[in-house]
Scaffold this motif. Structure first.
Motif, mmCIF file in Angstrom:
data_model
loop_
_atom_site.group_PDB
_atom_site.id
_atom_site.type_symbol
_atom_site.label_atom_id
_atom_site.label_comp_id
_atom_site.label_asym_id
_atom_site.label_seq_id
_atom_site.Cartn_x
_atom_site.Cartn_y
_atom_site.Cartn_z
ATOM 1 N N SER A 134 63.729 7.837 26.501
ATOM 2 C CA SER A 134 63.723 8.120 27.766
ATOM 3 C C SER A 134 63.850 9.497 27.972
ATOM 4 N N VAL A 157 70.121 6.553 31.116
ATOM 5 C CA VAL A 157 68.819 6.200 30.508
ATOM 6 C C VAL A 157 68.992 5.037 29.676
ATOM 7 N N PRO A 161 58.662 5.577 37.667
ATOM 8 C CA PRO A 161 59.461 6.404 38.066
ATOM 9 C C PRO A 161 59.221 7.423 39.180
ATOM 10 N N ASN A 205 64.775 4.218 39.952
ATOM 11 C CA ASN A 205 64.362 4.762 38.608
ATOM 12 C C ASN A 205 63.560 6.194 38.814
ATOM 13 N N VAL A 206 63.855 7.278 38.369
ATOM 14 C CA VAL A 206 63.298 8.621 38.468
ATOM 15 C C VAL A 206 63.063 9.193 37.182
ATOM 16 N N LYS A 207 62.155 10.281 37.388
ATOM 17 C CA LYS A 207 61.892 11.255 36.066
ATOM 18 C C LYS A 207 62.423 12.491 36.610
ATOM 19 N N THR A 234 63.801 10.123 31.874
ATOM 20 C CA THR A 234 63.857 8.979 32.883
ATOM 21 C C THR A 234 64.810 7.923 32.880
ATOM 22 N N TRP A 242 63.070 16.806 35.166
ATOM 23 C CA TRP A 242 62.698 17.741 34.140
ATOM 24 C C TRP A 242 63.387 18.862 34.496
ATOM 25 N N GLY A 257 59.239 10.879 40.251
ATOM 26 C CA GLY A 257 59.296 12.267 40.083
ATOM 27 C C GLY A 257 60.093 13.086 40.897
ATOM 28 N N ARG A 260 60.014 2.160 45.638
ATOM 29 C CA ARG A 260 60.794 3.131 45.243
ATOM 30 C C ARG A 260 61.649 4.096 46.192
ATOM 31 N N THR A 282 61.954 16.270 29.741
ATOM 32 C CA THR A 282 61.891 15.354 30.736
ATOM 33 C C THR A 282 62.725 14.180 30.394
ATOM 34 N N LEU A 329 72.166 10.626 35.354
ATOM 35 C CA LEU A 329 71.005 9.849 35.097
ATOM 36 C C LEU A 329 70.962 8.787 33.880
#
Length: 168
Positions: free
Chosen positions: A163, A158, A83, A102-104, A140, A106, A85, A33, A138, A156
């Motif tokens: 997601s 999705v 993912p 690929n990230v998450k 992703t 919030w 963070g 990542r 959140t 982002l």
């Protein structure tokens, strides 16, 4: 590192993991990542976790490096990396940059509309995105930079309705 190459440079990348596939493009990333890149090519034959060799031309689009004139061969499939963070407030200016990974994320939704919502400076777009202003969510997906009207925004992308999750 592909993102450091000059525009129009040809590049071949071996054994990269597909982070997500969309009708107009797909994103590949390192299994660690640590880096990712958008590949501008229809990707109906690919899914997250596919391992591919990719050949293309480096181009700058919306301030980030992407690959165009892409051809790929699928080698197999692995479990996609979890993912990464990221706190929305701190990823701007990160090195290496997280675009294409690929990230998450919030945070609290600051604005919303049909098919999108915004957390801080990130516009969340994609299938089934549904949240209201003030919701804590959140999300992703793949971090990207895209044109929105007359400006370039951080997006982002999705890939599925699940997601984006409302926390409260």
């Amino acid at each position: 590192d592909t993102k450091r190459l000059a525009d129009t440079s040809p590049v071949t990348l071996y054994g990269k993991v597909v982070g997500a596939a969309f009708p107009d493009c797909f994103f590949i990333q390192e299994s660690t990542r640590s880096a990712g890149v958008k590949c501008v090519s229809p990707a109906s034959l690919l899914s997250a976790g596919d391992v591919v060799n990719v050949t293309g031309t480096v181009t700058t689009a919306n301030g980030v490096k992407v690959l165009t004139n892409v051809t790929f061969s699928k080698l197999g499939t692995v479990q996609p990396p979890a993912p990464l963070g990221l706190c929305v407030r701190v990823f701007q200016g990160m090195k290496p940059d997280p675009f294409g990974v690929n990230v998450k994320i919030w945070g609290t939704v600051t604005s919303a509309g049909t098919g999108y919502c915004v957390i801080g400076s990130v516009e969340i777009r994609g299938v089934g995105v549904s949240a209201a202003q003030g919701d804590l969510v959140t999300a992703t997906g793949i971090l990207s930079r895209e044109q929105s009207g007359d400006k370039v925004v951080t997006v982002l992308r999705v890939a599925s309705a699940g997601s984006v999750a409302i926390i409260k």
